[in-house]
Design a protein around this motif. Structure first.
Motif: not given
Length: 136
Positions: A24-26, A29-35
């Motif tokens: 994922l693109n940081a 899509q950071l929140a989704e990546r962190n999740a």
């Protein structure tokens, strides 16, 4: 399949979540990546993941991406590999990811928090679909 389903889920689901997070693109899509990274960590340590309204949408979207990635991988396998043990493991993981996502969606619709334990989900998958709801 007995204990094998549990081993498959515990060994592969966290790795799948981390793999999808890494793609994922940081920036966008950071929140989704962190999740996804958080869920992988929770599963690796406690074998349980939780959801609440605070992070629910990101976790559900991440689980959907992970399930789709597994389905794409299965679809891309050559015909002679579709019945291999690796393909069987991917299918089991894809099914489990879908069950977790569905459980989380239902919990959010009801305004609840939810916990999913991979050991209990594996047991329910071994015993049949009727018991899956009890594990979620």
């Amino acid at each position: 399949m007995s204990e094998r389903v549990e081993t498959i889920l515990l060994n592969n689901i966290p790795a799948i979540l981390r793999l999808v997070a890494g793609k994922l693109n940081a920036d966008t899509q950071l929140a989704e990546r962190n999740a996804l990274v958080a869920m992988a960590g929770e599963l690796a340590q406690e074998q349980t993941i939780a959801i609440s309204s605070a992070d629910g949408d990101d976790r559900i979207n991440g689980l959907m991406r992970a399930k789709e990635a597994v389905e794409q991988k299965l679809a891309a396998l050559p015909a002679d590999k579709k019945s291999s043990p690796a393909a069987e493991q991917l299918a089991i993981c894809g099914h489990a990811l879908g069950e977790i996502k569905d459980s989380f969606e239902l919990a959010l619709e009801e305004g609840l928090t939810a916990n999913v334990n991979l050991r209990r989900l594996a047991q329910a998958m071994r015993e049949g679909d009727d018991e899956e709801d009890e594990a979620l």
